[in-house]
Design an enzyme around this catalytic site. Structure first.
Site, PDB file in Angstrom:
ATOM      1  N   PRO A   2       0.829  -1.215   0.000  1.00 27.29           N
ATOM      2  CA  PRO A   2       0.000   0.000   0.000  1.00 27.29           C
ATOM      3  C   PRO A   2       0.858   1.257   0.000  1.00 27.29           C
ATOM      4  O   PRO A   2       1.834   1.353   0.740  1.00 27.29           O
ATOM      5  CB  PRO A   2      -0.789  -0.120   1.307  1.00 27.29           C
ATOM      6  CG  PRO A   2      -0.724  -1.558   1.674  1.00 27.29           C
ATOM      7  CD  PRO A   2       0.583  -2.063   1.160  1.00 27.29           C
ATOM      8  N   GLU A   3       0.507   2.181  -0.871  1.00 27.07           N
ATOM      9  CA  GLU A   3       1.183   3.467  -0.902  1.00 27.07           C
ATOM     10  C   GLU A   3       0.158   4.548  -0.610  1.00 27.07           C
ATOM     11  O   GLU A   3      -0.981   4.258  -0.219  1.00 27.07           O
ATOM     12  CB  GLU A   3       1.882   3.644  -2.251  1.00 27.07           C
ATOM     13  CG  GLU A   3       2.918   2.545  -2.505  1.00 27.07           C
ATOM     14  CD  GLU A   3       3.697   2.716  -3.792  1.00 27.07           C
ATOM     15  OE1 GLU A   3       3.765   3.860  -4.308  1.00 27.07           O
ATOM     16  OE2 GLU A   3       4.260   1.728  -4.288  1.00 27.07           O
ATOM     17  N   LYS A  60       2.025   6.981   4.621  1.00 26.04           N
ATOM     18  CA  LYS A  60       1.355   5.682   4.576  1.00 26.04           C
ATOM     19  C   LYS A  60       0.771   5.297   5.931  1.00 26.04           C
ATOM     20  O   LYS A  60       0.456   4.131   6.158  1.00 26.04           O
ATOM     21  CB  LYS A  60       2.347   4.613   4.116  1.00 26.04           C
ATOM     22  CG  LYS A  60       3.015   4.916   2.776  1.00 26.04           C
ATOM     23  CD  LYS A  60       4.090   3.890   2.461  1.00 26.04           C
ATOM     24  CE  LYS A  60       4.916   4.294   1.260  1.00 26.04           C
ATOM     25  NZ  LYS A  60       5.985   3.319   0.970  1.00 26.04           N
ATOM     26  N   TYR A 107      -7.464 -12.637   7.934  1.00 24.54           N
ATOM     27  CA  TYR A 107      -6.278 -12.006   8.504  1.00 24.54           C
ATOM     28  C   TYR A 107      -6.604 -10.719   9.266  1.00 24.54           C
ATOM     29  O   TYR A 107      -5.763  -9.832   9.392  1.00 24.54           O
ATOM     30  CB  TYR A 107      -5.268 -11.709   7.397  1.00 24.54           C
ATOM     31  CG  TYR A 107      -4.799 -12.946   6.680  1.00 24.54           C
ATOM     32  CD1 TYR A 107      -3.881 -13.813   7.268  1.00 24.54           C
ATOM     33  CD2 TYR A 107      -5.294 -13.274   5.409  1.00 24.54           C
ATOM     34  CE1 TYR A 107      -3.459 -14.971   6.611  1.00 24.54           C
ATOM     35  CE2 TYR A 107      -4.872 -14.416   4.744  1.00 24.54           C
ATOM     36  CZ  TYR A 107      -3.955 -15.254   5.353  1.00 24.54           C
ATOM     37  OH  TYR A 107      -3.539 -16.395   4.703  1.00 24.54           O
ATOM     38  N   ARG A 126       0.631 -10.319   5.925  1.00 25.07           N
ATOM     39  CA  ARG A 126       2.097 -10.430   5.948  1.00 25.07           C
ATOM     40  C   ARG A 126       2.679 -10.143   7.330  1.00 25.07           C
ATOM     41  O   ARG A 126       3.842 -10.425   7.585  1.00 25.07           O
ATOM     42  CB  ARG A 126       2.705  -9.473   4.924  1.00 25.07           C
ATOM     43  CG  ARG A 126       2.312  -9.752   3.479  1.00 25.07           C
ATOM     44  CD  ARG A 126       2.998 -10.973   2.930  1.00 25.07           C
ATOM     45  NE  ARG A 126       4.435 -10.826   2.906  1.00 25.07           N
ATOM     46  CZ  ARG A 126       5.113 -10.236   1.919  1.00 25.07           C
ATOM     47  NH1 ARG A 126       4.474  -9.728   0.885  1.00 25.07           N
ATOM     48  NH2 ARG A 126       6.427 -10.153   1.962  1.00 25.07           N
ATOM     49  N   LYS A 167      21.223  16.898  -1.678  1.00 26.91           N
ATOM     50  CA  LYS A 167      21.254  15.436  -1.572  1.00 26.91           C
ATOM     51  C   LYS A 167      22.184  14.844  -2.632  1.00 26.91           C
ATOM     52  O   LYS A 167      22.333  15.390  -3.724  1.00 26.91           O
ATOM     53  CB  LYS A 167      19.844  14.853  -1.758  1.00 26.91           C
ATOM     54  CG  LYS A 167      18.791  15.421  -0.796  1.00 26.91           C
ATOM     55  CD  LYS A 167      19.042  14.988   0.627  1.00 26.91           C
ATOM     56  CE  LYS A 167      17.921  15.484   1.545  1.00 26.91           C
ATOM     57  NZ  LYS A 167      18.113  15.044   2.938  1.00 26.91           N
ATOM     58  N   ASN A 186       7.254   2.450  -4.205  1.00 26.64           N
ATOM     59  CA  ASN A 186       8.067   1.998  -5.327  1.00 26.64           C
ATOM     60  C   ASN A 186       7.411   2.253  -6.685  1.00 26.64           C
ATOM     61  O   ASN A 186       8.039   2.785  -7.605  1.00 26.64           O
ATOM     62  CB  ASN A 186       8.384   0.503  -5.156  1.00 26.64           C
ATOM     63  CG  ASN A 186       9.573   0.072  -5.976  1.00 26.64           C
ATOM     64  OD1 ASN A 186      10.488   0.851  -6.215  1.00 26.64           O
ATOM     65  ND2 ASN A 186       9.569  -1.174  -6.416  1.00 26.64           N
TER      66      ASN A 186
END
Length: 389
Positions: A2-3, A60, A107, A126, A167, A186
């Protein structure tokens, strides 16, 4: 995983369906890995009777503001998700609930029942998610350590450019750094544009409605079979994550390119070095092997000459030849069996005898007592040197 869009869809659903309602029942799973810092029975007792006043999110992470603290917070991890019974939320392919699934879900880590009968569940198959019970979720980690939210607190262009100039990390790794910008994961980082977030929310994170020209649809395809609008998609590792990009449109340059090329060069160097070491070892072994064979051959010849001389002296040449032939036969038998001990023994003996002959300090009388007709004790056999392994 999840993002920001998936978590924001869950927040909006809780805001729409649960705010203003009172919790009448609660069931927490006996899973202290997910339910962090509070015993499940205490969490259940503390939530019952409380009213939900707001649903909040940063990055998140999501939390419910109640009529009084403490508040439950949810860090989604790899597979965390919010489901409301009877309400269709995300259709994201990795977290969508099938209509045939039983309720409560297999779950489920926290099941909450509202005073109007509505139920919602936080699940995690998970077990990387976290449920915490905090007085002020924004004031403590992980939320307190997050950078500006990519949706609610977008950086101005000048500020973004200035931040980048300080950076040295690859741009992909920087976008994944939640302390720099929170909420980008990602697949969103690979799509590059912030409009990705807005479009994802517009379609309710229904991945089947994402535009066809998004890399998203080809992320799980094998290299060489992934394309977007006819252009090849390549996969590399940046910031420890598999990254998809289009070489025709995106130039692999700077730190990313240097790191990738350095990695390939390092692997090739290791391979070449190993090959050279094997070759060197083989070349070093060849002379040693040849030298040993020559020494063994010379030893055999010396022994044959000695046998012939002894036989001639005794006047029994034929038996000596037989003896020599027998020795040769035994030698060949030994060679065929792969037994090198007899050869080594012979070499050691000859080397020792040659050393005695060359020793000028050795008395002449010690050469042979048999020449004077006397008897002598057999010569002590020189101690065989231990072979170096």
């Amino acid at each position: 995983m999840p993002e920001l869009p998936e978590v924001e869809v869950a927040r909006r659903a809780l805001e729409e369906h649960c705010v203003g309602k009172r919790i009448v029942r609660c069931s927490a799973a006996d899973d202290t890995k997910v339910i962090d810092g509070v015993a499940p029975p205490r969490l259940e007792a503390a939530l019952v009777g409380r009213t939900i006043s707001a649903a909040r999110r940063k990055g998140k992470n999501l939390w419910l503001a109640l009529d009084s603290p403490p508040f439950p917070s949810f860090q989604f991890g790899m597979a965390g998700a919010i489901y409301i019974k009877g309400v269709e939320l995300s259709k994201y392919k990795r977290s969508a609930v099938r209509p045939t699934e039983e309720w409560p879900l297999k779950y489920s880590k926290l099941l909450v029942v509202m005073d109007d009968g509505l139920e919602f569940s936080f699940t995690d198959k998970r077990r990387f998610a976290k449920i915490r019970f905090l007085d002020n979720p924004e004031a403590v980690p992980p939320i307190s350590e997050l950078g500006p939210d990519a949706l609610f607190e977008p950086l101005h262009l000048d500020d973004f450019v200035e931040s980048l100039s300080r950076k040295k990390a690859p741009i992909k790794a920087l976008l994944l750094d939640q302390s720099f910008i929170s909420g980008i994961g990602n697949w969103i980082a690979d799509e590059v544009l912030y409009q990705v977030i807005e479009k994802s929310l517009e379609v309710g994170c229904n991945s089947s409605q994402y535009p066809e020209n998004w890399i998203f649809h080809s992320r799980e395809k094998k290299p060489g079979k992934a394309f977007v609008e006819g252009k090849k998609i390549d996969f590399i590792t940046v910031g420890g994550r598999t990254s998809a990009y289009v070489p025709e449109l995106q130039k692999l340059d700077g730190i990313d390119a240097t790191a990738s090329r350095a990695k390939i060069s390092k692997e090739q160097s290791k391979s070449n070095k190993a090959a050279r070491e094997v070759d060197d070892d083989e070349e070093e072994a060849k002379p040693a092997k040849r030298g040993r064979k020559q020494l063994v051959k010379a030893t055999h010849e010396i022994q044959e000459d000695e046998e012939d001389a002894k036989a001639s002296k005794r006047g029994r040449k034929q038996p000596a030849k037989t003896s020599k032939g027998s020795w040769k036969k035994a030698h060949h038998s030994s060679e065929g069996s792969g037994d090198d001990d007899s050869d080594d023994e012979a070499v050691d003996k000859v080397v020792a005898e040659q050393g005695k002959r060359r020793d000028p300090k050795q008395p002449a009388e010690a050469k042979s007592s048999s020449d004077k007709g006397g008897s002598a004790a057999p010569a002590k056999r020189p101690q065989r040197k231990k072979r170096q392994l």
